[in-house]
Design a protein around this motif. Structure first.
Motif, PDB file in Angstrom:
ATOM      1  N   LEU A 181       0.786  -1.358   0.774  1.00 49.65           N
ATOM      2  CA  LEU A 181       0.066   0.147   0.064  1.00 49.65           C
ATOM      3  C   LEU A 181       0.415   1.217  -0.111  1.00 49.65           C
ATOM      4  N   TYR A 182       2.295   0.959  -0.320  1.00 50.00           N
ATOM      5  CA  TYR A 182       2.377   2.254   0.524  1.00 50.00           C
ATOM      6  C   TYR A 182       4.031   2.563  -0.481  1.00 50.00           C
ATOM      7  N   ASP A 183       3.688   3.017  -1.857  1.00 48.52           N
ATOM      8  CA  ASP A 183       4.371   3.798  -2.749  1.00 48.52           C
ATOM      9  C   ASP A 183       4.295   5.184  -2.612  1.00 48.52           C
TER      10      ASP A 183
ATOM     11  N   THR B 195      -2.193  11.591   5.169  1.00 44.66           N
ATOM     12  CA  THR B 195      -3.342  12.666   5.446  1.00 44.66           C
ATOM     13  C   THR B 195      -4.044  11.664   6.591  1.00 44.66           C
ATOM     14  N   ILE B 196      -4.643   9.907   6.768  1.00 41.44           N
ATOM     15  CA  ILE B 196      -5.304   9.320   6.910  1.00 41.44           C
ATOM     16  C   ILE B 196      -4.731   9.469   8.713  1.00 41.44           C
ATOM     17  N   CYS B 197      -3.740   9.955   8.794  1.00 38.71           N
ATOM     18  CA  CYS B 197      -2.642  10.050  10.218  1.00 38.71           C
ATOM     19  C   CYS B 197      -3.449  11.693  10.565  1.00 38.71           C
TER      20      CYS B 197
ATOM     21  N   GLU C 172     -10.694  11.099  12.245  1.00 41.52           N
ATOM     22  CA  GLU C 172     -11.923  10.197  13.220  1.00 41.52           C
ATOM     23  C   GLU C 172     -10.339   9.164  13.284  1.00 41.52           C
ATOM     24  N   TYR C 173      -9.276   9.024  13.114  1.00 45.28           N
ATOM     25  CA  TYR C 173      -7.937   8.403  12.821  1.00 45.28           C
ATOM     26  C   TYR C 173      -7.245   8.660  14.315  1.00 45.28           C
ATOM     27  N   GLY C 174      -7.165   8.449  15.440  1.00 45.44           N
ATOM     28  CA  GLY C 174      -7.305   8.709  16.408  1.00 45.44           C
ATOM     29  C   GLY C 174      -5.705   8.605  17.230  1.00 45.44           C
ATOM     30  N   LEU C 175      -4.831   7.184  15.911  1.00 40.72           N
ATOM     31  CA  LEU C 175      -4.413   6.056  16.707  1.00 40.72           C
ATOM     32  C   LEU C 175      -2.996   6.864  16.295  1.00 40.72           C
ATOM     33  N   THR C 176      -2.843   7.604  15.235  1.00 39.99           N
ATOM     34  CA  THR C 176      -1.126   8.071  15.644  1.00 39.99           C
ATOM     35  C   THR C 176      -1.108   9.253  16.283  1.00 39.99           C
TER      36      THR C 176
ATOM     37  N   LEU D 271       6.571   0.906  15.868  1.00 34.45           N
ATOM     38  CA  LEU D 271       5.323   1.741  16.610  1.00 34.45           C
ATOM     39  C   LEU D 271       4.347   1.923  15.767  1.00 34.45           C
ATOM     40  N   GLY D 272       3.163   2.345  15.842  1.00 32.31           N
ATOM     41  CA  GLY D 272       2.118   2.607  15.240  1.00 32.31           C
ATOM     42  C   GLY D 272       1.258   1.274  14.581  1.00 32.31           C
ATOM     43  N   SER D 273       1.000   0.634  15.934  1.00 31.24           N
ATOM     44  CA  SER D 273       0.891  -0.674  15.526  1.00 31.24           C
ATOM     45  C   SER D 273       0.784  -1.098  14.258  1.00 31.24           C
ATOM     46  N   THR D 274       1.885  -1.502  14.077  1.00 28.58           N
ATOM     47  CA  THR D 274       2.029  -2.194  12.249  1.00 28.58           C
ATOM     48  C   THR D 274       2.110  -3.139  12.668  1.00 28.58           C
TER      49      THR D 274
ATOM     50  N   GLY E 197       0.108  -5.366  14.483  1.00 32.63           N
ATOM     51  CA  GLY E 197      -1.653  -5.188  13.808  1.00 32.63           C
ATOM     52  C   GLY E 197      -1.403  -6.454  12.491  1.00 32.63           C
ATOM     53  N   ASN E 198      -0.932  -5.764  11.227  1.00 32.92           N
ATOM     54  CA  ASN E 198      -1.677  -6.569  10.375  1.00 32.92           C
ATOM     55  C   ASN E 198      -0.979  -7.701  10.498  1.00 32.92           C
ATOM     56  N   PHE E 199      -0.807  -8.134  11.337  1.00 30.29           N
ATOM     57  CA  PHE E 199      -0.413  -9.909  10.701  1.00 30.29           C
ATOM     58  C   PHE E 199      -1.595 -10.179  11.757  1.00 30.29           C
TER      59      PHE E 199
ATOM     60  N   ALA F 255     -12.949   4.950  11.703  1.00 27.16           N
ATOM     61  CA  ALA F 255     -10.796   5.569  11.215  1.00 27.16           C
ATOM     62  C   ALA F 255     -10.971   4.594   9.919  1.00 27.16           C
ATOM     63  N   TYR F 256     -11.360   4.005   9.496  1.00 29.10           N
ATOM     64  CA  TYR F 256     -10.816   3.094   8.542  1.00 29.10           C
ATOM     65  C   TYR F 256     -11.796   3.491   7.820  1.00 29.10           C
ATOM     66  N   ASP F 257     -13.097   4.053   7.650  1.00 32.51           N
ATOM     67  CA  ASP F 257     -14.004   4.814   6.768  1.00 32.51           C
ATOM     68  C   ASP F 257     -14.820   5.513   6.452  1.00 32.51           C
TER      69      ASP F 257
ATOM     70  N   ILE G 124     -10.262   9.051   1.927  1.00 31.04           N
ATOM     71  CA  ILE G 124      -8.999   9.618   2.062  1.00 31.04           C
ATOM     72  C   ILE G 124      -8.587   7.788   2.117  1.00 31.04           C
ATOM     73  N   THR G 125      -9.261   7.336   3.216  1.00 27.66           N
ATOM     74  CA  THR G 125      -8.785   5.671   3.657  1.00 27.66           C
ATOM     75  C   THR G 125      -9.150   4.613   1.751  1.00 27.66           C
ATOM     76  N   ALA G 126     -10.119   5.170   1.611  1.00 26.63           N
ATOM     77  CA  ALA G 126     -10.844   4.431   0.360  1.00 26.63           C
ATOM     78  C   ALA G 126      -9.581   4.657  -0.823  1.00 26.63           C
TER      79      ALA G 126
ATOM     80  N   GLU H  58     -10.620  -5.505   8.413  1.00 26.65           N
ATOM     81  CA  GLU H  58     -10.750  -6.200   7.512  1.00 26.65           C
ATOM     82  C   GLU H  58     -10.485  -4.659   6.644  1.00 26.65           C
ATOM     83  N   MET H  59      -9.701  -4.521   5.087  1.00 27.68           N
ATOM     84  CA  MET H  59     -10.140  -3.861   4.509  1.00 27.68           C
ATOM     85  C   MET H  59      -9.261  -4.472   3.540  1.00 27.68           C
ATOM     86  N   HIS H  60     -10.965  -4.145   2.062  1.00 27.01           N
ATOM     87  CA  HIS H  60     -11.282  -4.902   1.000  1.00 27.01           C
ATOM     88  C   HIS H  60     -11.450  -4.578   0.318  1.00 27.01           C
TER      89      HIS H  60
ATOM     90  N   SER I  25      -5.407  -6.472   7.385  1.00 28.87           N
ATOM     91  CA  SER I  25      -5.614  -6.287   8.326  1.00 28.87           C
ATOM     92  C   SER I  25      -5.469  -5.456   9.346  1.00 28.87           C
ATOM     93  N   CYS I  26      -5.972  -5.165  10.669  1.00 24.65           N
ATOM     94  CA  CYS I  26      -5.745  -3.956  11.359  1.00 24.65           C
ATOM     95  C   CYS I  26      -5.939  -4.936  12.435  1.00 24.65           C
ATOM     96  N   HIS I  27      -5.253  -5.623  13.424  1.00 28.65           N
ATOM     97  CA  HIS I  27      -5.730  -6.664  15.000  1.00 28.65           C
ATOM     98  C   HIS I  27      -5.478  -5.731  15.376  1.00 28.65           C
TER      99      HIS I  27
END
Ligand code: AVJ
Length: 322
Positions: free
Chosen positions: A35-37, A46-48, A52-56, A160-163, A165-167, A205-207, A212-214, A251-253, A283-285
């Protein structure tokens, strides 16, 4: 001083991994690391800052507030290796607190060249911190940092950043085991994890309403078009974020709005998608605060201290290699 970069030798697995994910029997999937090019990294920045996205913001607040205490708990001298830096902005507080104690080396490890460049611009000015960047996969980069350490020097790994969570949960333990294997007793890992919170808050936070997340999610198809000469028609896909209560993950699809075929010319792949079939992209666990030390213990770490954000449930855990 001009920070320099040591390339991590890695074969170009992009085409191979994309094809493997898209031709899997059953659920099609794409690895979230792609996702990160340059565009994806800019969209993630921008998401950060989305309301709605309080994580960062929670991650940054904790690092800002507790940097001196975190540093005071580390055996010095220490080299800091960060797995996936993004812009590197949130690492400033920690590096400044460390620099006040002792000149140190900071080794950002990034698969994204543009993120690595951003990180250099962001942190290059901190006095008494020298930067050696590694472009490549986390564990390969970490192995190189570990191989170059001097006698008596400890390592602090930042994840950091709950990366993490992708596992999937078992893969997260396995990943921590791999990290532990490159470390020695007395080294440490600072792990950021996003905590469980109401599902409505997670879905927002994910929609996000700006989309932007889309765009971040759809850009993965645009990237495959650009890099593998593919013909994904982006208007025929919709971003989908849903909560999986069993995995405790968002889950993002990408949902195909019609029956269609897509060709990835450079990869020699032709793909059929049914109407409403999805491609799983991330997936963001989400974790319970107490779960982190259990996870860590399974991988040979002891939880030395944990700091929690009250505003947006998030945990920073300092784990010591035993
Ligand atoms: C970078 C993996 C922590 O899980 O929240 C943000 C990625 N995806 N919005 C996350 C992400 C969609 C993010 N991580």
């Amino acid at each position: 001083m001009q920070p320099h970069s040591l390339p991590v030798p890695a074969p170009d697995g992009f085409a191979t991994e994309i094809c493997a994910g898209l031709t899997r029997p059953g659920q099609k999937e794409l690895p979230s690391k792609y996702l990160y090019d340059e565009i994806g990294s800019a969209l993630f920045e921008t998401i950060c800052v989305l309301p709605e996205y309080g994580l960062t913001r929670a991650d940054v607040r904790l690092l800002h507030r507790h940097a001196p205490e975190i540093v005071s708990r580390l055996p010095l001298p220490v080299t800091v290796a960060e797995l996936g830096t993004g812009s590197g902005r949130k690492t400033r507080w920690l590096l400044e607190a460390l620099a006040r104690r002792r000149p140190s080396c900071y080794c950002p490890i990034e698969i994204s060249r543009s993120a690595l460049a951003m990180c250099r611009r962001e942190l290059g000015d901190i006095e008494a911190i020298s930067i050696v960047g590694y472009e490549g996969e986390y564990l390969e980069g970490l192995a190189q940092v570990a191989a170059r350490r001097r006698d008596g020097e400890h390592l602090l790994v930042l994840f950091l950043g709950s990366t993490i969570g992708n596992f999937e949960r078992p893969a997260a333990v396995e990943f921590l085991c791999e990290v532990r294997r490159t470390l020695r007793a007395g080294d440490s890992l600072l792990l950021g994890t996003d905590l469980e919170k109401p599902v409505s808050q997670l879905l927002a936070a994910y929609d996000d309403p700006l989309g932007i997340t889309a765009a971040f999610n759809l850009n993965l198809l645009a990237r495959i078009n650009r890099e593998l000469d593919a013909d994904f028609e982006l208007t025929r896909f919709r971003h989908l974020a849903r909560y999986n209560p069993v995995a405790r993950s968002i889950e993002m699809h990408l949902r195909s709005t019609c029956r269609q075929t897509v060709t990835l010319h450079a990869a020699g792949l032709r793909l059929a998608l049914d109407k409403d079939e999805t491609i799983w992209t991330e997936s963001c666990h989400k974790y319970a605060a107490g779960e982190v030390s259990l996870l860590a213990a399974q991988a040979g770490f002891r939880c030395e201290a944990q700091w929690l954000d009250q505003e947006w449930p998030f945990a920073e855990s300092l784990l010591m290699a035993e």
